[in-house]
Motif scaffolding. Structure first.
Motif, PDB file in Angstrom:
ATOM      1  N   ALA A  12      52.769  34.146  36.481  1.00 60.87           N
ATOM      2  CA  ALA A  12      51.769  33.084  36.331  1.00 60.87           C
ATOM      3  C   ALA A  12      50.350  33.611  36.455  1.00 60.87           C
ATOM      4  CB  ALA A  12      52.012  31.988  37.369  1.00 60.87           C
ATOM      5  N   ALA A  13      50.187  34.825  36.953  1.00 61.31           N
ATOM      6  CA  ALA A  13      48.839  35.369  37.157  1.00 61.31           C
ATOM      7  C   ALA A  13      48.071  35.490  35.850  1.00 61.31           C
ATOM      8  CB  ALA A  13      48.928  36.740  37.832  1.00 61.31           C
ATOM      9  N   ALA A  14      48.786  35.649  34.729  1.00 60.44           N
ATOM     10  CA  ALA A  14      48.115  35.878  33.449  1.00 60.44           C
ATOM     11  C   ALA A  14      47.152  34.760  33.095  1.00 60.44           C
ATOM     12  CB  ALA A  14      49.149  36.055  32.335  1.00 60.44           C
ATOM     13  N   THR A  15      47.486  33.520  33.439  1.00 67.73           N
ATOM     14  CA  THR A  15      46.633  32.381  33.078  1.00 67.73           C
ATOM     15  C   THR A  15      45.849  31.824  34.256  1.00 67.73           C
ATOM     16  OG1 THR A  15      48.509  30.890  33.412  1.00 67.73           O
ATOM     17  CG2 THR A  15      48.155  31.730  31.170  1.00 67.73           C
ATOM     18  N   ASN A  16      45.915  32.507  35.395  1.00 62.53           N
ATOM     19  CA  ASN A  16      45.189  32.038  36.586  1.00 62.53           C
ATOM     20  C   ASN A  16      43.685  32.053  36.309  1.00 62.53           C
ATOM     21  OD1 ASN A  16      44.117  31.528  39.082  1.00 62.53           O
ATOM     22  ND2 ASN A  16      45.031  33.304  40.095  1.00 62.53           N
ATOM     23  N   PRO A  17      42.997  30.892  36.402  1.00 62.94           N
ATOM     24  CA  PRO A  17      41.567  30.846  36.065  1.00 62.94           C
ATOM     25  C   PRO A  17      40.647  31.216  37.220  1.00 62.94           C
ATOM     26  CG  PRO A  17      42.320  28.646  36.572  1.00 62.94           C
ATOM     27  CD  PRO A  17      43.527  29.546  36.700  1.00 62.94           C
ATOM     28  N   VAL A  18      41.217  31.541  38.391  1.00 55.96           N
ATOM     29  CA  VAL A  18      40.396  31.812  39.573  1.00 55.96           C
ATOM     30  C   VAL A  18      40.100  33.303  39.685  1.00 55.96           C
ATOM     31  CG1 VAL A  18      40.248  31.641  42.087  1.00 55.96           C
ATOM     32  CG2 VAL A  18      41.390  29.833  40.766  1.00 55.96           C
ATOM     33  N   TYR A  19      38.842  33.604  39.897  1.00 58.29           N
ATOM     34  CA  TYR A  19      38.421  34.990  40.102  1.00 58.29           C
ATOM     35  C   TYR A  19      38.738  35.345  41.555  1.00 58.29           C
ATOM     36  CZ  TYR A  19      35.293  39.104  39.974  1.00 58.29           C
ATOM     37  OH  TYR A  19      34.772  40.379  40.046  1.00 58.29           O
ATOM     38  N   ASP A  20      39.990  35.790  41.785  1.00 61.54           N
ATOM     39  CA  ASP A  20      40.491  35.978  43.139  1.00 61.54           C
ATOM     40  C   ASP A  20      40.281  37.408  43.630  1.00 61.54           C
ATOM     41  OD1 ASP A  20      42.381  37.435  41.745  1.00 61.54           O
ATOM     42  OD2 ASP A  20      43.929  35.882  41.880  1.00 61.54           O
ATOM     43  N   GLU A  21      40.786  37.678  44.823  1.00 67.67           N
ATOM     44  CA  GLU A  21      40.567  38.972  45.465  1.00 67.67           C
ATOM     45  C   GLU A  21      41.216  40.118  44.697  1.00 67.67           C
ATOM     46  OE1 GLU A  21      38.734  39.915  48.093  1.00 67.67           O
ATOM     47  OE2 GLU A  21      37.917  37.874  48.138  1.00 67.67           O
ATOM     48  N   ARG A  22      42.391  39.880  44.146  1.00 69.47           N
ATOM     49  CA  ARG A  22      43.080  40.944  43.397  1.00 69.47           C
ATOM     50  C   ARG A  22      42.260  41.334  42.163  1.00 69.47           C
ATOM     51  NH1 ARG A  22      48.517  42.519  43.240  1.00 69.47           N
ATOM     52  NH2 ARG A  22      48.651  44.429  42.013  1.00 69.47           N
ATOM     53  N   LEU A  23      41.735  40.341  41.465  1.00 70.57           N
ATOM     54  CA  LEU A  23      40.912  40.620  40.295  1.00 70.57           C
ATOM     55  C   LEU A  23      39.590  41.270  40.702  1.00 70.57           C
ATOM     56  CD1 LEU A  23      40.498  40.429  37.268  1.00 70.57           C
ATOM     57  CD2 LEU A  23      39.705  38.077  37.575  1.00 70.57           C
ATOM     58  N   LEU A  24      39.039  40.848  41.834  1.00 68.03           N
ATOM     59  CA  LEU A  24      37.796  41.432  42.333  1.00 68.03           C
ATOM     60  C   LEU A  24      37.960  42.931  42.585  1.00 68.03           C
ATOM     61  CD1 LEU A  24      34.910  41.297  43.451  1.00 68.03           C
ATOM     62  CD2 LEU A  24      35.883  40.535  45.643  1.00 68.03           C
ATOM     63  N   ALA A  25      39.095  43.312  43.166  1.00 66.27           N
ATOM     64  CA  ALA A  25      39.348  44.734  43.426  1.00 66.27           C
ATOM     65  C   ALA A  25      39.408  45.519  42.121  1.00 66.27           C
ATOM     66  CB  ALA A  25      40.648  44.894  44.205  1.00 66.27           C
ATOM     67  N   ALA A  26      40.025  44.924  41.092  1.00 63.65           N
ATOM     68  CA  ALA A  26      40.116  45.601  39.803  1.00 63.65           C
ATOM     69  C   ALA A  26      38.748  45.709  39.145  1.00 63.65           C
ATOM     70  CB  ALA A  26      41.085  44.856  38.891  1.00 63.65           C
ATOM     71  N   VAL A  27      37.922  44.674  39.264  1.00 67.58           N
ATOM     72  CA  VAL A  27      36.574  44.720  38.696  1.00 67.58           C
ATOM     73  C   VAL A  27      35.765  45.817  39.369  1.00 67.58           C
ATOM     74  CG1 VAL A  27      34.378  43.480  38.533  1.00 67.58           C
ATOM     75  CG2 VAL A  27      36.505  42.328  37.915  1.00 67.58           C
ATOM     76  N   ARG A  28      35.836  45.871  40.689  1.00 69.94           N
ATOM     77  CA  ARG A  28      35.091  46.906  41.400  1.00 69.94           C
ATOM     78  C   ARG A  28      35.579  48.303  41.033  1.00 69.94           C
ATOM     79  NH1 ARG A  28      34.670  43.725  47.181  1.00 69.94           N
ATOM     80  NH2 ARG A  28      32.589  42.839  46.833  1.00 69.94           N
ATOM     81  N   GLN A  29      36.868  48.453  40.862  1.00 71.61           N
ATOM     82  CA  GLN A  29      37.407  49.751  40.456  1.00 71.61           C
ATOM     83  C   GLN A  29      36.882  50.123  39.070  1.00 71.61           C
ATOM     84  OE1 GLN A  29      41.694  50.027  40.551  1.00 71.61           O
ATOM     85  NE2 GLN A  29      41.724  52.009  39.514  1.00 71.61           N
ATOM     86  N   PHE A  30      36.856  49.154  38.171  1.00 75.38           N
ATOM     87  CA  PHE A  30      36.338  49.398  36.826  1.00 75.38           C
ATOM     88  C   PHE A  30      34.853  49.758  36.878  1.00 75.38           C
ATOM     89  CE2 PHE A  30      34.047  47.779  33.124  1.00 75.38           C
ATOM     90  CZ  PHE A  30      34.684  48.453  32.094  1.00 75.38           C
ATOM     91  N   GLN A  31      34.083  49.018  37.665  1.00 75.40           N
ATOM     92  CA  GLN A  31      32.646  49.292  37.759  1.00 75.40           C
ATOM     93  C   GLN A  31      32.388  50.694  38.317  1.00 75.40           C
ATOM     94  OE1 GLN A  31      31.598  45.812  40.097  1.00 75.40           O
ATOM     95  NE2 GLN A  31      30.670  44.806  38.315  1.00 75.40           N
ATOM     96  N   ALA A  32      33.163  51.089  39.323  1.00 77.94           N
ATOM     97  CA  ALA A  32      33.005  52.433  39.878  1.00 77.94           C
ATOM     98  C   ALA A  32      33.361  53.489  38.839  1.00 77.94           C
ATOM     99  CB  ALA A  32      33.882  52.591  41.116  1.00 77.94           C
ATOM    100  N   GLN A  33      34.420  53.250  38.102  1.00 75.60           N
ATOM    101  CA  GLN A  33      34.872  54.186  37.076  1.00 75.60           C
ATOM    102  C   GLN A  33      33.820  54.365  35.992  1.00 75.60           C
ATOM    103  OE1 GLN A  33      38.972  53.553  35.502  1.00 75.60           O
ATOM    104  NE2 GLN A  33      37.965  53.366  33.515  1.00 75.60           N
TER     105      GLN A  33
END
Length: 518
Positions: A200-221
């Motif tokens: 169900a995560a695929a359609t989750n519209p909330v910018y949650d902690e798991r997605l935040l960690a991935a965004v930060r990892q991408f930004q660092a990369q």
């Protein structure tokens, strides 16, 4: 500087490649076909040449004969395969792109590679494919770069990653809900963390902690600010296609071929897309600091120059473009505030340059195409050049300097200047530059800076300075890529893909991309 690189290579199977010409060996010294390779070995050579995309090259440029020719005309098949192999070997050893206009940072040294020896080995090897393989791994960091290239080529073959649509000008904040953009962001970052789209995560519209960690990892990369806020810069970076990454890696491999030996001289290198300055002695990094470079519309040019002196408390003679485009709007808003920051205005009247009080000028009557004033900024804490200017004479009026805008060094992307290099820690570079320069110790420097008087100090030893454009580096075995901010990699990739490689092209001493400072 104009240097001519010999070793002309046309992408025609009818011509022997000219590496022999540069080495003083007659083309006849290269046999038309392998002297000892078996038919099976020749087939393996043809197969290796068909996989030159692994090395960032286009196999079509080398006209590898079809396998059917081996049965129909073995002699011709062997001759054409060897001609293709020699052409490919030349490009693997020396780089396919000999030069580009304005790219004086590209370094080629044919004498650093014994092309004749490689060609002789290719013609006498029982397994000529192994010669091609070894040559492909000669460039520094080649194995790591080729592995990363294979990874991105596989991504492209699979369709790449999805492009995020919608309002990418509006910042997406952690914890927010966005039914349109958050699922797209998850799908894009699933290439970093596949669990983001499980169930169900695929359609989750909330910018949650798991997605935040991935965004930060991408930004660092990607070398961005790792604040987790997805603004215009992060959206744009997310939407860079995988094909662009492939081209950057192809360029990185080709740029490293045929390079001269690493200098042992004390020197400064500024990597523009990585926003870094390093002071080097041999392979040892003496100083490493962040820098600010030219904006996309006022690019820092590539240079090979020498730092010759340091200026304390510099005044800034504002270049015409900066005056018209940057300072005129500020004078319109508040001429008194500009005056308080040390800006002075001058006009030529009856052949004499006369200072004009900016508070008496009606700036509404002037524009970028109609501005008759000269602007200078006094030395001081608010001066755009800061308190120290490092002089390295060149035709583009580029130098390195201090800056009062210290907050900009916290940004991930730092293309903010008008072309010159702003230094994060100028005092550290100053201490290295003044090493061995008479009485210029720290106490003397402090006295001169405190005096507010403009003064210069010649260096006891000039220091080579190289401004270069290298988007892909390898650190500790890890490939680090930065954005192609000036699109110079894209230009290089187009040259790499030209059907005919003209190795007799001359190196232009550097086309000015802009003038004035910065």
């Amino acid at each position: 500087m104009r240097a001519v690189l010999v070793l002309s290579l046309l992408a025609s199977t009818a011509l022997l490649p000219p590496p022999a010409l540069s080495q003083g060996v007659a083309p006849a010294a290269y046999p038309a076909a392998s002297e000892v390779a078996s038919p099976a070995a020749m087939a393996r050579l043809a197969d290796r040449l068909s996989r030159l995309a692994e090395d960032g090259l286009d196999p079509r440029h080398y006209h590898v004969p079809p396998a059917e020719l081996a049965a129909a005309d073995p002699a011709r098949y062997n001759a054409e395969t060897m001609r293709a192999a020699r052409a490919a070997l030349t490009d693997l050893l020396l780089g396919r792109v000999a030069s580009l206009r304005g790219r004086v940072d590209l370094r080629r040294d044919p004498s650093s590679v014994n092309v004749s020896a490689w060609m002789a080995e290719l013609g006498t090897a029982r397994e000529p494919a192994e010669v091609i393989e070894r040559a492909s791994n000669l460039p520094p960091d080649a194995p790591a770069l080729k592995a990363e290239l294979a990874r991105y080529r596989a991504l492209v073959a699979a369709g790449g990653w999805p492009r995020i649509t919608g309002d990418t000008r509006r910042t997406l904040e952690p914890g927010s809900t966005d039914a349109a953009r958050v699922p797209q962001l998850r799908a894009r970052l699933a290439f970093i963390d596949a669990a983001l789209v499980e169930g169900a995560a695929a359609t989750n519209p909330v910018y949650d902690e798991r997605l935040l960690a991935a965004v930060r990892q991408f930004q660092a990369q990607e070398g961005l600010e790792t604040d987790g806020r997805v603004g215009a810069i992060t959206w744009a970076t997310l939407n860079i296609p995988a094909e662009a990454k492939v081209n950057q890696l192809r360029v990185a491999l080709d740029m490293r071929r045929g390079q001269p030996p690493r200098s042992t001289e004390r020197r400064i290198e500024v990597n523009i897309p990585h926003y870094r300055l390093q002071l080097l002695e041999g392979d040892r990094v003496v100083r490493d600091m962040a820098v600010i470079v030219g904006r996309r519309d006022r690019q820092t040019p590539m240079l090979n120059v020498r730092m010759t002196s340091v200026q304390f408390n510099p005044q800034w003679g504002v270049p015409e473009r900066n005056a018209r485009e940057d300072l005129l709007p500020r004078f319109r808003r508040d001429p008194a505030a500009m005056q308080a920051r040390g800006y002075r205005m001058y006009q030529r009247i009856d052949g004499e340059v006369v200072e004009i009080d900016p508070t008496t000028i009606d700036f509404s009557g002037y524009s970028r195409t109609n501005f008759p004033y000269y602007i200078r900024q006094d030395a001081g804490d608010t001066n755009a050049l800061g308190r120290i200017k490092f002089v390295m004479p060149n035709g583009d009026d580029i130098y390195m300097h201090d800056t009062p805008d210290r907050h900009l060094f916290s940004r991930g992307q730092r293309a903010f200047s008008s072309g010159c290099i702003r230094l994060e820690r100028p005092m550290e570079l100053l201490s290295e530059a003044l090493s061995g320069t008479g009485s210029w110790d720290r106490a003397q420097v402090d006295r001169v800076l405190a005096s507010r008087a403009t003064r210069s100090a010649p260096l006891a030893r000039s220091i080579p300075v190289r401004l270069h454009y290298t988007t892909v580096i390898v650190e500790g075995g890890r490939v680090v890529m930065r954005q192609d901010i000036y699109e110079l990699d894209a230009e290089y990739a187009r040259a790499l893909d030209r059907a005919q490689n003209q190795r007799l092209a001359s190196v232009d001493g550097g086309a000015a991309r802009n003038t004035g400072t910065r």
